[in-house]
Design a protein around this motif. Structure first.
Motif, mmCIF file in Angstrom:
data_model
loop_
_atom_site.group_PDB
_atom_site.id
_atom_site.type_symbol
_atom_site.label_atom_id
_atom_site.label_comp_id
_atom_site.label_asym_id
_atom_site.label_seq_id
_atom_site.Cartn_x
_atom_site.Cartn_y
_atom_site.Cartn_z
ATOM 1 N N SER A 54 -74.361 -51.049 60.558
ATOM 2 C CA SER A 54 -74.217 -50.007 61.571
ATOM 3 C C SER A 54 -75.192 -50.231 62.716
ATOM 4 O O SER A 54 -76.389 -50.367 62.483
ATOM 5 N N PRO A 55 -74.692 -50.214 63.954
ATOM 6 C CA PRO A 55 -75.608 -50.241 65.097
ATOM 7 C C PRO A 55 -76.148 -48.840 65.340
ATOM 8 O O PRO A 55 -75.437 -47.850 65.171
ATOM 9 N N LYS A 56 -77.415 -48.759 65.691
ATOM 10 C CA LYS A 56 -78.057 -47.471 65.953
ATOM 11 C C LYS A 56 -78.817 -47.559 67.265
ATOM 12 O O LYS A 56 -79.275 -48.629 67.653
ATOM 13 N N GLY A 57 -78.960 -46.439 67.927
ATOM 14 C CA GLY A 57 -79.682 -46.413 69.187
ATOM 15 C C GLY A 57 -80.355 -45.080 69.407
ATOM 16 O O GLY A 57 -80.587 -44.328 68.463
ATOM 17 N N MET A 58 -80.639 -44.787 70.646
ATOM 18 C CA MET A 58 -81.352 -43.592 71.062
ATOM 19 C C MET A 58 -82.785 -43.628 70.507
ATOM 20 O O MET A 58 -83.206 -44.611 69.907
ATOM 21 N N ASP A 59 -83.516 -42.594 70.691
ATOM 22 C CA ASP A 59 -84.916 -42.535 70.273
ATOM 23 C C ASP A 59 -84.978 -42.036 68.835
ATOM 24 O O ASP A 59 -85.411 -40.919 68.554
ATOM 25 N N THR A 60 -84.535 -42.889 67.889
ATOM 26 C CA THR A 60 -84.347 -42.450 66.510
ATOM 27 C C THR A 60 -85.099 -43.288 65.478
ATOM 28 O O THR A 60 -84.814 -43.161 64.284
ATOM 29 N N PHE A 61 -86.040 -44.125 65.891
ATOM 30 C CA PHE A 61 -86.702 -45.019 64.943
ATOM 31 C C PHE A 61 -88.216 -44.924 65.082
ATOM 32 O O PHE A 61 -88.743 -44.937 66.191
ATOM 33 N N ARG A 62 -88.912 -44.856 63.928
ATOM 34 C CA ARG A 62 -90.368 -44.794 63.930
ATOM 35 C C ARG A 62 -90.935 -45.701 62.846
ATOM 36 O O ARG A 62 -90.470 -45.695 61.704
ATOM 37 N N VAL A 63 -91.961 -46.461 63.202
ATOM 38 C CA VAL A 63 -92.780 -47.162 62.214
ATOM 39 C C VAL A 63 -93.917 -46.207 61.910
ATOM 40 O O VAL A 63 -94.714 -45.884 62.788
ATOM 41 N N GLU A 87 -90.557 -32.284 57.099
ATOM 42 C CA GLU A 87 -91.837 -32.954 57.334
ATOM 43 C C GLU A 87 -91.711 -34.028 58.423
ATOM 44 O O GLU A 87 -92.643 -34.245 59.186
ATOM 45 N N TYR A 88 -90.554 -34.704 58.481
ATOM 46 C CA TYR A 88 -90.378 -35.844 59.379
ATOM 47 C C TYR A 88 -89.631 -35.535 60.679
ATOM 48 O O TYR A 88 -89.754 -36.278 61.642
ATOM 49 N N ILE A 89 -88.862 -34.481 60.736
ATOM 50 C CA ILE A 89 -88.010 -34.228 61.904
ATOM 51 C C ILE A 89 -88.827 -34.087 63.191
ATOM 52 O O ILE A 89 -88.373 -34.455 64.266
ATOM 53 N N GLY A 90 -90.048 -33.622 63.089
ATOM 54 C CA GLY A 90 -90.900 -33.464 64.266
ATOM 55 C C GLY A 90 -91.311 -34.785 64.907
ATOM 56 O O GLY A 90 -91.838 -34.786 66.023
ATOM 57 N N LEU A 91 -91.074 -35.900 64.231
ATOM 58 C CA LEU A 91 -91.382 -37.222 64.802
ATOM 59 C C LEU A 91 -90.374 -37.635 65.873
ATOM 60 O O LEU A 91 -90.590 -38.616 66.585
ATOM 61 N N PHE A 92 -89.274 -36.899 65.966
ATOM 62 C CA PHE A 92 -88.183 -37.267 66.859
ATOM 63 C C PHE A 92 -87.922 -36.166 67.879
ATOM 64 O O PHE A 92 -88.181 -34.994 67.600
ATOM 65 N N ILE A 131 -82.403 -37.930 57.627
ATOM 66 C CA ILE A 131 -83.540 -38.806 57.913
ATOM 67 C C ILE A 131 -83.592 -39.805 56.776
ATOM 68 O O ILE A 131 -83.483 -39.427 55.598
ATOM 69 N N ILE A 132 -83.772 -41.056 57.131
ATOM 70 C CA ILE A 132 -83.832 -42.113 56.138
ATOM 71 C C ILE A 132 -85.217 -42.754 56.218
ATOM 72 O O ILE A 132 -85.651 -43.177 57.290
ATOM 73 N N LYS A 133 -85.892 -42.776 55.084
ATOM 74 C CA LYS A 133 -87.205 -43.413 54.990
ATOM 75 C C LYS A 133 -87.038 -44.700 54.203
ATOM 76 O O LYS A 133 -86.456 -44.709 53.122
ATOM 77 N N MET A 134 -87.534 -45.790 54.770
ATOM 78 C CA MET A 134 -87.460 -47.076 54.088
ATOM 79 C C MET A 134 -88.867 -47.582 53.800
ATOM 80 O O MET A 134 -89.702 -47.635 54.704
ATOM 81 N N ASN A 135 -89.105 -47.916 52.545
ATOM 82 C CA ASN A 135 -90.334 -48.581 52.154
ATOM 83 C C ASN A 135 -90.090 -50.075 52.316
ATOM 84 O O ASN A 135 -89.211 -50.642 51.659
ATOM 85 N N VAL A 159 -90.909 -47.197 57.419
ATOM 86 C CA VAL A 159 -90.239 -46.796 58.658
ATOM 87 C C VAL A 159 -89.355 -45.598 58.350
ATOM 88 O O VAL A 159 -88.943 -45.381 57.212
ATOM 89 N N ILE A 160 -89.092 -44.828 59.385
ATOM 90 C CA ILE A 160 -88.236 -43.651 59.262
ATOM 91 C C ILE A 160 -87.292 -43.652 60.443
ATOM 92 O O ILE A 160 -87.696 -43.944 61.571
ATOM 93 N N TRP A 161 -86.021 -43.361 60.176
ATOM 94 C CA TRP A 161 -85.092 -43.229 61.297
ATOM 95 C C TRP A 161 -84.189 -42.022 61.111
ATOM 96 O O TRP A 161 -83.908 -41.592 60.004
ATOM 97 N N LEU A 162 -83.820 -41.466 62.239
ATOM 98 C CA LEU A 162 -82.987 -40.269 62.298
ATOM 99 C C LEU A 162 -81.536 -40.704 62.386
ATOM 100 O O LEU A 162 -81.142 -41.406 63.317
#
Length: 181
Positions: A36-45, A105-110, A119-123, A51-54
């Motif tokens: 899946s391609p993803k965009g917008m301001d939805t990715f955080r290290v 807890e994480y939604i405020g990062l975006f 929200i998907i968190k990847m270790n 990493v976490i992405w919306l």
């Protein structure tokens, strides 16, 4: 030419932060592989190995369905401008829905984006870089606004209905976890 690392370096984090698109790859043990391609301001290290992405409401929800069956995930970034580079993150992921405390807890990062679904968190257990010499130069013009406008027009209750109809099962019939089991 490819190099492996055990964590995301500061330089790699800066590269990731400049990218306008990333690609997510998942697969259940059976059925289709999904990219899946993803965009917008939805990715955080968030850490050197996290990493976490919306994930936004879309036409399907394959990533979520696959992660419930097999939590492996690969995320890929490509340099479409500047120095050539392909960067892949490998690891295991968890999905958080609005009903989960971790989501809150994480939604405020975006930034607030209509249609936010999960929200998907990847270790991250490994990072790979490769040359990217065959990746073409491409100019970024602007972000598309259609998904955000579409979600805003639908509103929360119609988005819930849409997700019920279009996002509750994968194309292989796997549950996506939108409804509590």
């Amino acid at each position: 030419m490819a190099k492996m690392y055990t964590e995301i370096s500061t330089e790699q984090k800066e590269f990731i932060g400049k990218q306008k698109v990333f690609f997510v790859g998942t697969a259940a043990t059976e059925g289709r592989v999904n990219i899946s391609p993803k965009g917008m301001d939805t990715f955080r290290v968030t850490e050197a190995n996290q990493v976490i992405w919306l994930n936004l409401t879309g036409s399907g929800n394959e990533t979520a369905a696959h992660l419930l069956k097999n939590d492996r995930m690969t995320i890929m970034f490509c340099a479409f401008e500047g120095k050539p580079l392909i960067l892949r993150l490998y690891g295991n992921a968890e999905i958080y829905h609005e009903r989960d405390k971790e989501y809150h807890e994480y939604i405020g990062l975006f930034p607030k984006i209509a249609g936010s679904r999960q929200i998907i968190k990847m270790n991250v257990d490994s990072v790979q870089t490769s040359c990217g010499y065959a990746v073409p130069f491409m100019d970024f013009n602007e972000e598309r606004t259609q998904l955000k406008s579409w979600a805003e027009k639908k509103g929360p209750s119609r988005l819930d209905s849409y997700r019920e109809e279009k996002n509750s099962a994968s194309i292989d019939g796997f549950n996506t976890g939108l409804k509590e089991i």
